[in-house]
Scaffold this active site. Sequence first.
Site, PDB file in Angstrom:
ATOM      1  N   ASP A 266       0.792  -1.142   0.048  1.00  0.00           N
ATOM      2  CA  ASP A 266      -0.004  -0.004  -0.155  1.00  0.00           C
ATOM      3  C   ASP A 266       0.862   1.234   0.021  1.00  0.00           C
ATOM      4  O   ASP A 266       2.160   1.078   0.297  1.00  0.00           O
ATOM      5  CB  ASP A 266      -0.951  -0.056   1.219  1.00  0.00           C
ATOM      6  CG  ASP A 266      -2.248   0.885   1.057  1.00  0.00           C
ATOM      7  OD1 ASP A 266      -2.212   1.914  -0.050  1.00  0.00           O
ATOM      8  OD2 ASP A 266      -3.347   0.652   1.502  1.00  0.00           O
TER       9      ASP A 266
HETATM   10  C1  NOJ Z   1      -3.873   3.739  -0.101  1.00  0.00           C
HETATM   11  C2  NOJ Z   1      -5.213   2.846   0.333  1.00  0.00           C
HETATM   12  O1  NOJ Z   1      -5.219   2.227   1.376  1.00  0.00           O
HETATM   13  C3  NOJ Z   1      -5.370   1.868  -0.991  1.00  0.00           C
HETATM   14  O2  NOJ Z   1      -6.414   1.352  -0.901  1.00  0.00           O
HETATM   15  C4  NOJ Z   1      -5.030   2.870  -2.461  1.00  0.00           C
HETATM   16  O3  NOJ Z   1      -5.176   1.682  -3.323  1.00  0.00           O
HETATM   17  C5  NOJ Z   1      -3.715   3.019  -2.327  1.00  0.00           C
HETATM   18  N1  NOJ Z   1      -3.925   4.172  -1.200  1.00  0.00           N
HETATM   19  C6  NOJ Z   1      -3.607   3.959  -3.529  1.00  0.00           C
HETATM   20  O4  NOJ Z   1      -4.452   5.121  -3.843  1.00  0.00           O
END
Ligand code: NOJ
Length: 740
Positions: A266
């Site tokens: 993430d």
């Molecule tokens: C953080 C989020 O937790 C995740 O779900 C997302 O895909 C990523 N950022 C990218 O934007």
Amino acid sequence: MSKAKDSEKQKQVAVKVEALLKKMSLEEKVGQLNQVGGAAFSPGPAAEDQIRKGGAGSVLWLNDTKKFNELQKIAMEESPSGIPLLFALDVIHGYRTIFPVPLAMAASWDPNVPEKTQTIAAKEARAAGLHWTFGPMLDICRDPRWGRIVEGAGEDPYLGSAMAAAQVRGFQGDDLSDSERVLACAKHFAGYGYSDGGRDYDPVYLSEAQLRNIVLPPFKAAADAGVATFMSAYMDLNDVPATGNRWLLRQVLREEWGFDGFLVSDAFAVGNMVIQHHAKDKREAALRGLKAGMNMDMSSYTYTENAAQLVADGALTEAEIDELVRPILTIKFKMGLFEKPYVDETLLEKVIALPEHRTASRWAAQRSMVLLRNEGGLLPLSKDIKKVSVIGPVADSMQATEGSWMVFGHTPAAVTVLEGIRAKLPNAEVTYASGPEIRRDIPSWFESLMAGQERKPEQTPAESESAFQSALEVAKAADQVIMVLGETDVMAGEAASRASLDLPGRQEELLKAVSALGKPVVLVLLNGRPLSINWAAENVPAILEAWEPGTEGGNAVADILFGDANPGGKLPVTFPRKGSHAPLYYARNMTHSPEGSPMYNPRYWDGLPVPLYPFGFGLSYTTFEFSNLKVSAEKIKVGASLTVTVDVTNTGKVAGDEVAQLYIHQQYGTDTRPIRELKGFERITLQPGEKKTVTFSLGANELTYWSSNAGKWIQDPASFDLWAGSDSQASLHAEFEVTS
Ligand code: NOJ
């Protein structure tokens, strides 16, 4: 594609990957493991320089077709080995045509809904130049205080698995070279929906049995459906950040499940292992991530800063880096990006203009809505009605209608509920008042990314009161009031958890005041999580849960309110009476002091934590009867299967949909098992008077579980209860036995 052809193609791809790896420098290999943040708020060196050096495998947070081609040209023509980039973005429930949020789509209990809508989302996203979406989000969540419940399929692993596989099929199709599809990403691996207290990002503690029986099944379903990528979760799972969790990433995902795609962390999560007090510094964070098998670092630049040095120091071999790069290159070859790296810049406008996209959005929204109450058959309303007032802070909000994840340059364009009702009733007088505003008490940085969310100054108490009074005036003049209440788009989603599940702001107060006028009132809810609408559940005759229904949301609401569509959705998550009752879910285990027993002790003395609405619940404009529940065998051997049949009859006056649901309960065994577990469902349409027999199969897949006691997957010889019906409290019962 035939199996033989497929394996021949795989061999050819493998040859190309090895040839490419041979000519790549170590720095370039590490570059493939790096995902560059393309949007202004992202830290890190300028994207173009990184790409030119061969220092980027992928770019995210960029939503600009022309720019995609420019960056791709740099990658193809100026970087050392000319490897195409993957452009990635969160396309969660639609790119330009927005569909109901995933929680709503799960409420359709119809896997065709997410499959079809994500097919369209993929087509639009791909036409914009994107290759990869960060979805589906597969976190099982039993605590609706957690804001991200809106992005998943709710509380149940069986329903969640069906929705997971459907979304993967929708996004990816069955061939990665399909130029109308995108790579899917199963996230957040794993356990993120179980954060302490429902607080976003907080640590998660789960036993192996909970993980394997509840949390992991949707991920396994996605892997089985061929999902190309996985994303690790942010938080600590049992004291180890998921991003560096070797057991999860290597043993479960790669070894047990045979996953051969690639993993992305993430955002910033590899570097975050330092913040999380797991790694001493970024060098150690890189080592932990790489050793755990985390292929791609989402924008923390921890790999680019440290990996080559780690190899030079002998902490890691180049072969270990190769192992991580291989699946990324493989997927790029399989997608055909080396041959066709660019996007036709004129395509998007043609694709988004396709009328079937909006039709699908309206259809999906209709199928997702759940009728929670309809006393005296108040709904559907007559279209001959003369004076309607539509009231509430989300009644005319495009943002609340589209819901979460409308970020990175998205322009809100939904038909609001007010607009949908006006379009449905061209001859009626439709008046409107928003009532007092609603807002988060505490904003988040995430909020600033959402489309059209410039934070206005807060209403003063006098302004709020004046808005309240004008709403009452508007309601007074109407023959029928439609209240549209709930949450705005920034009240659910990432960094959008809350302690209470009440209607925010003065909405309930307004609902009570309007109801006191004595007019017929219908309540439409727009929200991304269960709400404790206890007062409404007893005092407002008709309640429609419309969720965050997307571009055509307002039209779909009007279709249902005025009888052009009959609601057939069912709750994918329990509605608790209070936020403090969470987690509250149907599949709990029996205790020594169950309700109804002589020594029953209430769980709380200040209010029973019983659901306001149970899992699986939803009404229709018609009625259904379940009968004739039969098992094909009263006894089966461990490993064998039996068939369950049940008749469903439409006993009302109009055609409608019912979701036949099958629940089981293992009466005793090596471990105690939940008092009910969903093990089958089917949404069917029945004409008035029509009867259908629904058939389910129960076998080792449904009856096997991960046993804490045995430390492995087992199937017990035991007696089982079985229920079939319209929700998780179904009473039609049968039994069968599994023998050794
Ligand atoms: C953080 C989020 O937790 C995740 O779900 C997302 O895909 C990523 N950022 C990218 O934007």
